[in-house]
Design a protein around this motif. Structure first.
Motif, PDB file in Angstrom:
ATOM      1  N   TYR A  84      -5.551   2.087  -6.726  1.00  0.00           N
ATOM      2  CA  TYR A  84      -6.615   1.364  -6.037  1.00  0.00           C
ATOM      3  C   TYR A  84      -7.564   2.326  -5.341  1.00  0.00           C
ATOM      4  O   TYR A  84      -7.213   3.461  -5.046  1.00  0.00           O
ATOM      5  CB  TYR A  84      -6.068   0.343  -5.039  1.00  0.00           C
ATOM      6  N   SER A  85      -8.776   1.827  -5.101  1.00  0.00           N
ATOM      7  CA  SER A  85      -9.721   2.575  -4.277  1.00  0.00           C
ATOM      8  C   SER A  85      -9.576   2.045  -2.856  1.00  0.00           C
ATOM      9  O   SER A  85      -9.164   0.903  -2.647  1.00  0.00           O
ATOM     10  CB  SER A  85     -11.155   2.401  -4.785  1.00  0.00           C
ATOM     11  N   VAL A  86      -9.894   2.890  -1.887  1.00  0.00           N
ATOM     12  CA  VAL A  86      -9.762   2.491  -0.491  1.00  0.00           C
ATOM     13  C   VAL A  86     -10.992   2.949   0.275  1.00  0.00           C
ATOM     14  O   VAL A  86     -11.486   4.053   0.065  1.00  0.00           O
ATOM     15  CB  VAL A  86      -8.460   3.044   0.148  1.00  0.00           C
ATOM     16  N   LEU A 133     -10.206  -1.387   3.289  1.00  0.00           N
ATOM     17  CA  LEU A 133     -10.410  -2.298   2.174  1.00  0.00           C
ATOM     18  C   LEU A 133      -9.895  -1.631   0.911  1.00  0.00           C
ATOM     19  O   LEU A 133     -10.371  -0.558   0.521  1.00  0.00           O
ATOM     20  CB  LEU A 133     -11.895  -2.647   2.018  1.00  0.00           C
ATOM     21  N   LEU A 134      -8.894  -2.254   0.296  1.00  0.00           N
ATOM     22  CA  LEU A 134      -8.304  -1.752  -0.933  1.00  0.00           C
ATOM     23  C   LEU A 134      -8.796  -2.621  -2.085  1.00  0.00           C
ATOM     24  O   LEU A 134      -8.793  -3.850  -1.974  1.00  0.00           O
ATOM     25  CB  LEU A 134      -6.785  -1.838  -0.880  1.00  0.00           C
ATOM     26  N   LYS A 135      -9.234  -1.992  -3.164  1.00  0.00           N
ATOM     27  CA  LYS A 135      -9.650  -2.725  -4.363  1.00  0.00           C
ATOM     28  C   LYS A 135      -8.812  -2.218  -5.524  1.00  0.00           C
ATOM     29  O   LYS A 135      -8.860  -1.038  -5.867  1.00  0.00           O
ATOM     30  CB  LYS A 135     -11.137  -2.550  -4.645  1.00  0.00           C
ATOM     31  N   ASN A 174      -7.273  -1.297  -9.031  1.00  0.00           N
ATOM     32  CA  ASN A 174      -7.773  -0.786 -10.297  1.00  0.00           C
ATOM     33  C   ASN A 174      -6.713  -0.928 -11.387  1.00  0.00           C
ATOM     34  O   ASN A 174      -6.972  -0.680 -12.546  1.00  0.00           O
ATOM     35  CB  ASN A 174      -8.169   0.697 -10.143  1.00  0.00           C
ATOM     36  N   GLY A 209      -9.328  -5.644  -9.605  1.00  0.00           N
ATOM     37  CA  GLY A 209     -10.396  -6.304  -8.864  1.00  0.00           C
ATOM     38  C   GLY A 209      -9.934  -7.028  -7.610  1.00  0.00           C
ATOM     39  O   GLY A 209     -10.753  -7.385  -6.772  1.00  0.00           O
ATOM     40  N   THR A 210      -8.641  -7.261  -7.473  1.00  0.00           N
ATOM     41  CA  THR A 210      -8.110  -7.898  -6.258  1.00  0.00           C
ATOM     42  C   THR A 210      -8.421  -7.017  -5.054  1.00  0.00           C
ATOM     43  O   THR A 210      -8.296  -5.798  -5.128  1.00  0.00           O
ATOM     44  CB  THR A 210      -6.577  -8.093  -6.368  1.00  0.00           C
ATOM     45  N   THR A 211      -8.829  -7.648  -3.947  1.00  0.00           N
ATOM     46  CA  THR A 211      -9.089  -6.887  -2.722  1.00  0.00           C
ATOM     47  C   THR A 211      -8.071  -7.267  -1.654  1.00  0.00           C
ATOM     48  O   THR A 211      -7.706  -8.429  -1.512  1.00  0.00           O
ATOM     49  CB  THR A 211     -10.505  -7.127  -2.174  1.00  0.00           C
ATOM     50  N   GLN A 251      -7.666  -6.543   2.460  1.00  0.00           N
ATOM     51  CA  GLN A 251      -8.341  -6.003   3.630  1.00  0.00           C
ATOM     52  C   GLN A 251      -7.394  -6.055   4.810  1.00  0.00           C
ATOM     53  O   GLN A 251      -6.757  -7.073   5.075  1.00  0.00           O
ATOM     54  CB  GLN A 251      -9.600  -6.811   3.934  1.00  0.00           C
ATOM     55  N   ASP A 298      -8.386 -11.093  -1.190  1.00  0.00           N
ATOM     56  CA  ASP A 298      -9.544 -11.684  -1.866  1.00  0.00           C
ATOM     57  C   ASP A 298     -10.371 -12.547  -0.917  1.00  0.00           C
ATOM     58  O   ASP A 298     -10.842 -13.631  -1.279  1.00  0.00           O
ATOM     59  CB  ASP A 298      -9.118 -12.486  -3.093  1.00  0.00           C
TER      60      ASP A 298
END
Length: 161
Positions: free
Chosen positions: A13-15, A54-56, A58, A103-105, A107, A120
């Motif tokens: 994931y990106s953060v 915020l984690l998205k 991947n 794509g799930t976020t 927070q 989400d």
């Protein structure tokens, strides 16, 4: 700042870390060239003001595995197993059914009220603990941070060059 969480070669994931304007201003006089002092200042600023992560996603990860991984990262940094379990449950409940798909976020808001969890954009609840918030910040900002790139990005973007 922004970064990525890797497990081996996989970018899970990106953060992104978001903090108050006051926190950013407090870092403007800290020199980025003194990396250790700058990283310590970023960590301290994040812990002393409202900060969000915020984690998205991947990469697809099951609900229990994702909740467990975050809990395992927080646990050695926080002494209250019950609060870590509450955090794990909020994440798991938010991801129930579909898991953490691409794509799930997720927070995580560290506030005076405690650690707020959103999945989400849907509020899952709050663990009322300032010490859990500090431990959560440490996951991304201490010497064993899970995303060194995030830490570096915060120093570059917030500290004096």
């Amino acid at each position: 700042g922004v970064g990525v969480r890797k497990k081996g070669p996989i970018k899970v994931y990106s953060v992104g870390m978001y903090s108050s304007e006051e926190a950013k201003e407090s870092l403007s006089s800290v020199s980025a060239s003194d990396k250790g002092a700058a990283e310590s200042a970023v960590q301290s600023a994040a812990k002393s003001s409202p900060t969000s992560f915020l984690l998205k996603m991947n990469f697809k990860v099951g609900a229990e595995k994702m909740a467990g991984a975050i809990a395992e990262s927080v646990s050695p940094r926080h002494g209250d197993a019950g609060e870590v379990e509450q955090l794990k449950q909020l994440i798991s409940d938010g991801l129930a059914g579909k898991g953490a798909t691409k794509g799930t976020t997720l927070q995580f808001d560290c506030t005076e009220e405690g650690l707020k969890v959103n999945v989400d954009g849907n509020a899952q609840g709050v663990v009322e603990s300032s010490s859990l918030c500090k431990a959560f910040c440490d996951v991304y900002l201490d010497d064993n941070a899970v995303s060194p790139a995030l830490k570096n990005s915060c120093v570059v973007n917030c500290c004096a060059q």
